[in-house]
Design a protein around this motif. Structure first.
Motif, mmCIF file in Angstrom:
data_model
loop_
_atom_site.group_PDB
_atom_site.id
_atom_site.type_symbol
_atom_site.label_atom_id
_atom_site.label_comp_id
_atom_site.label_asym_id
_atom_site.label_seq_id
_atom_site.Cartn_x
_atom_site.Cartn_y
_atom_site.Cartn_z
ATOM 1 N N ALA A 133 -11.187 -18.654 -1.027
ATOM 2 C CA ALA A 133 -10.693 -20.116 -2.024
ATOM 3 C C ALA A 133 -9.135 -20.125 -1.743
ATOM 4 N N LEU A 134 -8.251 -18.560 -2.067
ATOM 5 C CA LEU A 134 -7.263 -17.902 -2.254
ATOM 6 C C LEU A 134 -6.739 -18.145 -0.922
ATOM 7 N N SER A 135 -7.256 -17.654 0.613
ATOM 8 C CA SER A 135 -6.567 -17.846 1.150
ATOM 9 C C SER A 135 -6.199 -19.698 1.435
ATOM 10 N N LEU A 136 -7.469 -20.053 1.748
ATOM 11 C CA LEU A 136 -7.017 -21.830 1.855
ATOM 12 C C LEU A 136 -5.863 -22.399 0.987
ATOM 13 N N VAL A 137 -5.976 -22.284 -0.932
ATOM 14 C CA VAL A 137 -4.764 -22.843 -0.816
ATOM 15 C C VAL A 137 -3.880 -22.252 -0.599
ATOM 16 N N LEU A 162 -3.411 7.816 9.141
ATOM 17 C CA LEU A 162 -2.947 6.254 8.782
ATOM 18 C C LEU A 162 -3.181 4.907 9.483
ATOM 19 N N LEU A 163 -3.584 4.504 9.739
ATOM 20 C CA LEU A 163 -3.434 3.000 9.893
ATOM 21 C C LEU A 163 -1.689 2.335 9.894
ATOM 22 N N PRO A 164 -1.097 1.960 11.426
ATOM 23 C CA PRO A 164 0.453 1.432 11.195
ATOM 24 C C PRO A 164 0.113 0.277 10.290
ATOM 25 N N ASN A 165 1.174 -0.373 9.925
ATOM 26 C CA ASN A 165 1.093 -1.541 9.645
ATOM 27 C C ASN A 165 0.407 -2.005 8.536
ATOM 28 N N THR A 166 -0.429 -1.250 7.261
ATOM 29 C CA THR A 166 -1.073 -1.080 6.735
ATOM 30 C C THR A 166 -1.057 -1.099 5.527
ATOM 31 N N ALA A 167 0.463 -1.159 4.661
ATOM 32 C CA ALA A 167 0.345 -1.199 3.405
ATOM 33 C C ALA A 167 0.367 -2.511 3.019
ATOM 34 N N PRO A 168 -0.859 -2.663 1.572
ATOM 35 C CA PRO A 168 -0.714 -3.751 0.957
ATOM 36 C C PRO A 168 1.255 -3.774 0.197
ATOM 37 N N PHE A 211 -3.559 -11.431 6.676
ATOM 38 C CA PHE A 211 -4.563 -11.131 5.561
ATOM 39 C C PHE A 211 -6.120 -10.011 5.757
ATOM 40 N N ASP A 212 -6.026 -8.915 4.915
ATOM 41 C CA ASP A 212 -7.497 -8.492 5.474
ATOM 42 C C ASP A 212 -8.261 -7.620 4.563
ATOM 43 N N SER A 213 -8.772 -5.997 4.633
ATOM 44 C CA SER A 213 -9.530 -5.252 3.546
ATOM 45 C C SER A 213 -8.321 -5.173 3.084
#
Length: 179
Positions: free
Chosen positions: A69-73, A114-120, A156-158
């Motif tokens: 719902a958050l991702s749709l709104v 550490l995966l690049p570009n994954t900082a929240p 917008f991922d895990s």
């Protein structure tokens, strides 16, 4: 002159209708052929194809609530074929059963890398607050995967919704034609 203008308006309307019909037909044909068009910044723009290859690193899935719902709104997803009326997400699998995931403000390390570009991020592109998944170490359970795009830092991922259950996965995907 009025008749000429009316004729031109009819031509424009007819051309617009044809363009809309052709677009819908192409979209439907892509779906029937197992092709997906990606325009989101989480992966390279292009065509992706459904595969039966269980080692394919991309998955198409419908997110769980309340994240669906958050991702749709917020407009992170378009309308589509998921039960909530939204389009499925297409993301790389970052970790599978047996892996160890850590989540912190630095990002997502998987098995210590550490995966690049994954900082929240604390805010999305429109300045709205984003809540990361709770920080900590997580052994990836059977029947789940973690998804994360190292391609783009605003995915917008895990890092925001945690693990994805296998039952949410609609298809495994492979890049077909990308830019």
């Amino acid at each position: 002159m009025t008749i000429g203008l009316l004729d031109k308006l009819r031509e424009v309307r007819r051309a617009t209708l044809v363009a809309v019909i052709v677009s819908i037909a192409v979209f439907e044909l892509c779906g029937l052929l197992g092709l997906r068009i990606n325009t989101s910044p989480s992966l390279p723009v292009g065509l992706y194809v459904v595969t039966t290859d269980s080692s394919a690193n991309l998955i198409e899935f419908c997110p769980a609530e309340p994240f669906a719902a958050l991702s749709l709104v917020r407009g992170y997803r378009d309308f589509g074929a998921c039960r909530d009326g939204g389009a499925p997400l297409l993301k790389p699998v970052a970790a599978k059963a047996g892996d160890l995931v850590e989540l912190s403000w630095h990002g997502i390390p998987v098995n210590g890398v550490l995966l690049p570009n994954t900082a929240p991020l604390s805010k999305d592109t429109k300045g709205r607050p984003l809540e990361p998944w709770h920080f900590g170490r997580f052994p990836v359970a059977q029947g789940t995967v973690w998804v994360a795009s190292s391609y783009h830092s605003r995915s917008f991922d895990s890092r925001y919704f945690g693990p994805v259950g296998a039952t949410a996965i609609r298809h495994r995907m492979k890049a077909f034609l990308t830019l």
